[in-house]
Write an enzyme that holds these catalytic residues in place. Sequence first.
Site, PDB file in Angstrom:
ATOM      1  N   ILE A 163       1.140  -1.134  -0.034  1.00  0.00           N
ATOM      2  CA  ILE A 163      -0.333   0.257  -0.278  1.00  0.00           C
ATOM      3  C   ILE A 163       1.232   0.929  -0.207  1.00  0.00           C
ATOM      4  O   ILE A 163       1.846   1.549   1.054  1.00  0.00           O
ATOM      5  CB  ILE A 163      -1.256   0.073   1.485  1.00  0.00           C
ATOM      6  CG1 ILE A 163      -1.308   1.178   1.254  1.00  0.00           C
ATOM      7  CG2 ILE A 163      -0.019  -0.253   2.168  1.00  0.00           C
ATOM      8  CD1 ILE A 163      -2.771   1.687   2.298  1.00  0.00           C
ATOM      9  N   SER A 164       0.556   2.094  -0.982  1.00  0.00           N
ATOM     10  CA  SER A 164       1.770   3.426  -0.608  1.00  0.00           C
ATOM     11  C   SER A 164       1.678   4.113   0.270  1.00  0.00           C
ATOM     12  O   SER A 164       0.448   4.124   0.960  1.00  0.00           O
ATOM     13  CB  SER A 164       1.517   3.679  -2.366  1.00  0.00           C
ATOM     14  OG  SER A 164       1.306   3.291  -3.268  1.00  0.00           O
TER      15      SER A 164
END
Length: 333
Positions: free
Chosen positions: A167-168
């Site tokens: 997940i960024s």
Amino acid sequence: MSITQISLSLSFPLAYASCYCAPSLGLFFNLSCHHHRRRRRRRLPTALPPTTSSVPKTTVTTIISFLPRFLDPHFLTGNCLLSRMEILGFLKMDKLPPRSFTTLKRFWTGSGIGTNKDMVEKLQTYGVVRSKKVSEVMENIDRAFFVPDDVPPYVDTPVPIGYNATISAPHMHATCLQLLEKHLQPGMRALDVGSGTGYLTACFALMVGPEGRVVGVEHIPELVASSMENIKKSAAAPLLKEGSLSLHVGDGRQGWAECAPYDAIHVGAAATEIPPALIDQLKPGGRMVIPVGNIFQDLKVVDKDSDGSVSIHDETSVRYVPLTSREAQLRDN
């Protein structure tokens, strides 16, 4: 891929310095804040500082000057775990003031941010979140529902979610929301390629509302299943139940033609080139945000005019995990 650890004087040729280049281009110098009359030898650290708290207060972290494309004040990381360039500004080596140094702002690290609202306020403080709409959406979609339970949810860093995916970092989510805001108005359609945990897909859904349509595409079935569970805990749960938000297993490089065309398309992994199918599925007047490149990556903004012509510009340099096939991604897992 490991970082080559080199101790190197700045007086050495710059071509030699390029050996200290991680895939994320995380090149750092530690420079004393006290200027001395005699010339001092300064050396590269043998490893990147893991957090800003580990960097002495008397140092300034800056990037090597022979990479002017990375000196943009809005240079941001992507979702590659090797990226540690969480800094808002850089100073060129040849333009450092003669007797003093300016301390650079950094995106935060560590677990000191206790709530989702605190995280959004930090993003506002650093100028990443600039609109009321984006701040409201990010406050309503709690990042804690979308990261593994044993991970501090509000740290500004990418987080592994399994299957060689991440997940960024929050600042990249905020950046993409800002770039796409005008194309995520109520009633519009959005496509999230490489939807992962479902976080940004949920944000898109809140922005376009129940009268809009948001599609997430992810080629790992287990991630699609877990992202649905994540969204069910969030403020976007009613939209998932009603069907205006949906997630699908598929090759995101081919988009999702069933619901095309889209006003907004976001791609959460780096493509070697912009997939033609995604350009085809972009609505006239629409916008796509996609990281493109291998070692050197740029976040590209693709705008399609009303007559169907396409214009592309580079927004900033980034580092993302690759947009690839399911088999290739799992092979390295």
